[in-house]
Write an enzyme that holds these catalytic residues in place. Structure first.
Site, PDB file in Angstrom:
ATOM      1  N   VAL A   5      13.808 -16.369   3.048  1.00  0.00           N
ATOM      2  CA  VAL A   5      14.477 -15.921   3.749  1.00  0.00           C
ATOM      3  C   VAL A   5      15.911 -16.631   4.914  1.00  0.00           C
ATOM      4  CG1 VAL A   5      15.259 -13.747   5.802  1.00  0.00           C
ATOM      5  CG2 VAL A   5      12.546 -13.633   4.417  1.00  0.00           C
ATOM      6  N   ILE A  65      15.203  -1.191   5.010  1.00  0.00           N
ATOM      7  CA  ILE A  65      15.830  -0.373   5.185  1.00  0.00           C
ATOM      8  C   ILE A  65      16.239   0.343   6.918  1.00  0.00           C
ATOM      9  CG2 ILE A  65      14.676   2.092   5.492  1.00  0.00           C
ATOM     10  CD1 ILE A  65      12.405   1.623   3.565  1.00  0.00           C
ATOM     11  N   ASP A  68      -0.844  -5.497   7.971  1.00  0.00           N
ATOM     12  CA  ASP A  68       0.969  -5.544   7.568  1.00  0.00           C
ATOM     13  C   ASP A  68       1.190  -4.780   7.996  1.00  0.00           C
ATOM     14  OD1 ASP A  68       3.520  -7.081   6.959  1.00  0.00           O
ATOM     15  OD2 ASP A  68       3.267  -5.734   5.687  1.00  0.00           O
ATOM     16  N   LYS A  98       3.533  -2.847  11.412  1.00  0.00           N
ATOM     17  CA  LYS A  98       4.628  -1.982  11.182  1.00  0.00           C
ATOM     18  C   LYS A  98       4.356  -0.865  12.243  1.00  0.00           C
ATOM     19  CE  LYS A  98       5.846  -4.686   7.670  1.00  0.00           C
ATOM     20  NZ  LYS A  98       5.916  -4.663   5.915  1.00  0.00           N
TER      21      LYS A  98
END
Length: 391
Positions: free
Chosen positions: A11, A131, A196, A200
């Site tokens: 990233v 998103i 994970d 979130k």
């Protein structure tokens, strides 16, 4: 604006690429962003940034004591990164992070620190990749109560489940394929174990309800022991299987879980590969939907860039989350569940509405119960699925 980046992996290099390739466009629109330096672990490792004169350092104090305005965190560590973010905030530096483990575990502490030190704490990239979901929820929270959110929030699990459904492959084969393609880590536990997605949904739900939700209170069940026979059974009933993270605020209690789900809702059932999908229900609207890439090098870097531009243009939302609401977490809403097991314990036997034995496995549909009741009869050998439409 001078910025620093902590981490220069997948990233981090994506952020540098966007800043390099879009420099003229950014300058044209008064966004003058300069990477002052990049924190890395190994200075001897060969790196190939597009901007050849980028300064790399392995000394965190160089970042802490620099004149940079904002620090972008794209590291994967937990405690070390948390400690560094704390120091950076106290030094008056804005934080943009993609580290969902840090954001989830220390959500209350980091929001409080941002308020105390009058800095921005931006974490759009920590949930659902490219998103834009965090900021719409933040904006909505000022004038509209939201009471429910469901989502496919882990691309690796969704890749595995949709491949198994479409191709009829085994879990082991699709997992290996996902690892070979870089979708899944060598140790995929965080993804396939549901952890994970749990982090979130904890972040999203905390924002929606302005309440503290402990990670340990979120019922989390992954897909690591799913079989092809589960898909066969689901298909016979007209369902797809997806790993759904969900929370509902009902009668003053938060029902929150991550669990495989039999569903017919095409918004989720037709979500394939690494795509993420999120539905939010609120006071001033019935439901709105988000769908798009949930991970990826440039995809996640894109979310970071949006946060960065908001900060630079002073359009970022000041931290307001303070966990001022207090709700008990209790999964008391009733549903039917599918259970596959090689042995039926006495507690499970009392919950059976329908049972079919195929080979060594019992395929069971329970009567309507709540998740807290089901938890009392679970063992490590079982695979469980919540059935859509009975909530």
């Amino acid at each position: 604006m001078k910025i620093a980046i902590m981490g220069f992996g997948t990233v981090g290099t994506g952020v540098e690429e966007i800043l390099y390739k879009k420099k003229e466009s950014l300058l044209k629109n008064c966004f003058d962003i300069e990477i002052d330096r990049v924190l890395i672990r190994d200075k001897d490792k060969k790196r190939s940034p597009l901007k050849s004169d980028i300064v790399f350092t392995d000394d965190f104090d160089e970042i802490l004591n620099s004149q940079v305005d904002t620090v972008i965190d794209v590291t994967s560590s937990l405690e070390e990164t948390y400690e560094r973010i704390v120091l950076l905030m106290k030094a008056g530096k804005n934080i943009v992070t993609a580290n969902k483990a840090v954001v989830s575990k220390y959500f209350e502490e980091l929001n409080a620190l941002a308020r105390e030190n009058k800095v921005y704490f931006s974490y759009e990239a920590s949930v659902a990749g490219a998103i834009p979901v965090i900021h719409p929820i933040m904006e909505e929270s000022f004038f509209s109560d939201m009471n429910k959110i469901h989502g496919i929030l882990n691309g690796t699990s969704n890749y595995i489940l949709s491949k198994m459904e479409v191709e009829g492959s085994s879990y082991a084969d699709v997992l290996k394929e996902a690892q070979d393609l870089g979708y899944a880590e060598a140790d995929p536990t965080a993804d396939v174990g549901g952890f994970d997605a749990m982090r979130k949904i904890r972040i999203l739900s905390s924002l929606i309800y302005n309440a503290k939700i402990d990670e340990g209170d979120i019922f989390t069940f992954g897909i690591s022991n799913i079989k092809k026979s589960d898909f066969d059974y689901a298909k016979e009933l007209g369902y797809s299987i997806r790993l759904i993270a969900k929370s509902v605020l009902s009668q003053g209690k938060i029902n929150i879980s991550v669990i495989p789900t039999f569903l017919k809702d095409n918004f989720f059932a037709k979500t394939f590969d690494g795509t993420n999908a999120v539905k939010v229900w609120g006071e001033n609207f019935s439901c709105y939907e988000f769908k798009g890439p949930g991970a990826g090098r440039l995809e996640t870097a894109d979310a970071i860039m949006r946060d960065l531009l908001r900060i630079l243009s002073r359009r970022e939302i000041n931290t307001f989350y303070d966990a001022s609401n207090s709700y008990e977490v209790e999964n008391n809403l009733k549903s039917k569940f599918y259970v596959r097991t090689s042995k039926v314990n006495p507690g499970l036997k009392e919950l059976i509405e329908e049972e079919r034995v195929l080979g060594q496995d019992h395929h069971i549909i329970t009567r309507e119960i709540n998740l807290d009741e089901l938890k009392t009869v679970l063992d490590d050998e079982m695979f469980i699925v919540e059935i859509e439409g009975t909530i």
